[in-house]
Design an enzyme around this catalytic site. Structure first.
Site, PDB file in Angstrom:
ATOM      1  N   GLY A 132       0.626  -1.291   0.082  1.00 33.55           N
ATOM      2  CA  GLY A 132       0.008  -0.069  -0.067  1.00 33.55           C
ATOM      3  C   GLY A 132       0.862   1.321   0.117  1.00 33.55           C
ATOM      4  O   GLY A 132       1.230   1.806  -0.906  1.00 33.55           O
ATOM      5  N   SER A 228       4.901  -5.293  -3.330  1.00 40.12           N
ATOM      6  CA  SER A 228       4.690  -3.847  -3.433  1.00 40.12           C
ATOM      7  C   SER A 228       5.535  -3.077  -2.309  1.00 40.12           C
ATOM      8  O   SER A 228       6.604  -3.217  -2.357  1.00 40.12           O
ATOM      9  CB  SER A 228       3.409  -3.715  -3.714  1.00 40.12           C
ATOM     10  N   TYR A 229       4.801  -2.434  -1.661  1.00 40.50           N
ATOM     11  CA  TYR A 229       5.358  -1.705  -0.528  1.00 40.50           C
ATOM     12  C   TYR A 229       5.601  -2.524   0.565  1.00 40.50           C
ATOM     13  O   TYR A 229       6.373  -2.311   1.498  1.00 40.50           O
ATOM     14  CB  TYR A 229       4.417  -0.583  -0.035  1.00 40.50           C
ATOM     15  N   ASP A 411       4.124  -5.383 -15.023  1.00 39.86           N
ATOM     16  CA  ASP A 411       3.636  -4.377 -14.265  1.00 39.86           C
ATOM     17  C   ASP A 411       4.476  -3.002 -14.546  1.00 39.86           C
ATOM     18  O   ASP A 411       5.597  -3.041 -14.457  1.00 39.86           O
ATOM     19  CB  ASP A 411       3.994  -4.842 -12.668  1.00 39.86           C
ATOM     20  N   HIS A 463       1.674  -6.898 -11.572  1.00 39.67           N
ATOM     21  CA  HIS A 463       1.872  -6.491 -10.161  1.00 39.67           C
ATOM     22  C   HIS A 463       1.675  -7.664  -9.142  1.00 39.67           C
ATOM     23  O   HIS A 463       2.556  -7.950  -8.325  1.00 39.67           O
ATOM     24  CB  HIS A 463       1.379  -5.271  -9.873  1.00 39.67           C
TER      25      HIS A 463
END
Length: 489
Positions: A132, A228-229, A411, A463
């Site tokens: 996020g 991701s994060y 991605d 992603h």
């Protein structure tokens, strides 16, 4: 005067409809919105704060015992009899519930745990974290990616994911930090003060308490995975575990390795890699690319001229799913008649189906979650986020922790180009040359091994790698858990 796309995106983020439920600010955002917001905030910092997370996190708290609450009877209470709409023939145990990480603040983290159908006692424990920051590992990881079920188009029934990761491990999904998904706090300031450091500390406290609830996993091989994060979350939690394992007065977590997909690791290389990816995939003009290369220095912060060319680049993208540049867009928010789910054909409207399912009262009851309004991503304040996590990666390499980075190769948000730039900046010796790896007689992707780290791509994945290429994702994570590179033929 026409508003530039980057400016409009930021305005829309600020105007997203939000509702308050037990303090959390619940917004109709998603992973890309939350990451864009964080990236946008960097543009106001010139130069950005470059202090490493390990330096920011140093303190006596790393070696002090953390809160451990009573766990008697809670494992049995957390067992899920059946999820509403689940298919017949479910042959594994699943659990859901809350773990208290701060009783004074009333901070509770929600988890969902699925054991392996066969020989679970001999298989490792794998923790999955979505990024996020502020997005749900239940809504994304469990229900859309690597979990045992996917949600059908009616938003009420489930179908089996034959390539779920609990085929090869016992998998734990954690909604973190408090304010994400079903996780919550009774202290409103916890949402404003969320950040990398508090997330790592709470996740560590969660793990120690969870292991008291599930004591048979205390000595099990443990791996941390995410995307991701979680390129921040995963290394930071691993560093926290290794630091606090030095405390002999509490459980030592048997950490063996980490694996992160399409990771946000370093602002400089991620920004450079993102725009290079756009241009090499025909998504940007020569003019925008040349302007960015000439005027942008992501180490010192973008100039006005740099920002102009970045805005042009975003404008040129048009209306595409940057998480998977070749994927169709969802054309309707409405639920449909339940259709047979096809695990190898990812539905672009899956976010809507999951949101509908997790907001059903009977589903929340089955998960042992509070009756609340669930959202995939929540708008939290973010108190600390270092611009690079690469120093922490170096520390983990030095510790001997197994490290894999993998990238879906279509991605555009955290692209493979960015990951390669980040890894190359570490200047690690190559121990196994770059080569294709195979699954089912086809190239599944490419892999290169460095001293202390492996980098793999997954061909045809966006992603969320397990969403788009579930078979290849399972093959890759199986190799990771076994400590060997994916097959070369």
């Amino acid at each position: 005067m026409r508003m530039k796309v980057a400016q409009l995106t930021w305005l829309l983020l600020m105007l997203l409809p939000c509702h308050h439920f037990f303090f959390p600010i619940v917004c109709t955002a998603n992973q890309i919105d939350n990451l864009n917001k964080l990236i946008k905030s960097r543009r106001s910092k010139s130069p950005p704060v470059a202090q490493s997370w390990a330096e920011l996190a140093v303190g006596d708290e790393h070696y002090s015992p953390v809160y451990i609450g009573p766990q008697d009877g809670l494992r049995k209470a957390d067992k899920i009899r059946a999820l509403p709409g689940q298919p017949e023939g479910v042959d594994f145990d699943q659990y859901g519930g809350y773990v208290t990480v701060d009783p004074k603040a009333g901070r509770e983290l929600f988890y969902y745990f699925v054991e392996s159908p066969q020989k679970s006692s001999s298989k490792p424990l794998v923790l999955w974290l979505n990024g996020g920051p502020g997005c749900s590992s239940l809504g994304y990881g469990a229900m859309e990616e690597l979990g045992p079920f996917r949600v059908k188009s009616d938003g009420k029934t489930l179908f089996r994911n034959d390539y779920a990761w609990n085929n090869v491990a016992n998998v734990l999904f954690l909604e973190s930090p408090a304010g994400v998904g079903f996780s919550y706090s009774n202290t409103s300031s916890d949402y404003d003060n969320a950040g990398d450091k508090s997330t790592a500390n709470d996740s560590y406290t969660f793990l120690l308490n969870w292991l008291e609830r599930f004591p048979k996993y205390k000595t099990r091989d443990f791996f941390i995975t995410g995307e991701s994060y979680a390129g921040h979350y995963v290394p930071q939690l691993a560093y926290t575990i290794l630091s606090r394992n030095k405390n002999t007065n509490q459980t030592k977590i048997n950490l063996k390795g980490i694996a992160i997909g399409n990771a946000w690791l370093d602002d400089n290389t991620n920004n450079k890699g993102q725009f290079d990816f756009y241009w090499t995939h025909g998504l940007n003009s020569d003019e925008a690319n040349a302007g960015i290369n000439k005027y942008c220095d992501f180490l010192t912060g973008p100039s006005d001229t740099c920002t102009k060319y970045q805005d042009q680049a975003y404008d040129e993208l048009g209306n595409i799913d940057v998480y998977n540049i070749y994927a169709p867009l969802c054309q309707s928010n409405a639920m449909k008649t339940a259709s047979t789910g096809f695990i190898n054909n990812f539905d672009p409207c899956t976010d809507n189906y999951v949101n509908s399912y997790l907001n059903l009262a009977e589903v929340q009851k089955a998960f042992h979650a509070r009756n609340t309004s669930w959202s995939a991503c929540n708008d939290l304040g973010w108190a600390d986020a270092p611009t690079t996590i690469l120093p922490t990666i170096k520390q983990l390499i030095a510790s001997g922790t197994r490290i894999w980075l993998y990238s879906g190769d279509i991605d555009g948000r955290c692209p493979v180009t960015a990951t390669r730039y980040a890894v190359n900046s570490l200047k690690l010796p190559v121990t196994t040359d770059y080569r294709p790896w195979y699954y089912d007689n086809e190239v599944g992707g490419f892999v290169v091994e460095y001293q202390g780290l492996a980098l793999a791509t997954v061909r045809g994945a966006g992603h969320e790698v397990p969403s788009y290429q579930p078979e290849r994702a399972l093959a890759l994570i199986s190799s990771f858990l076994q400590g060997k590179l994916p097959p070369s033929n």
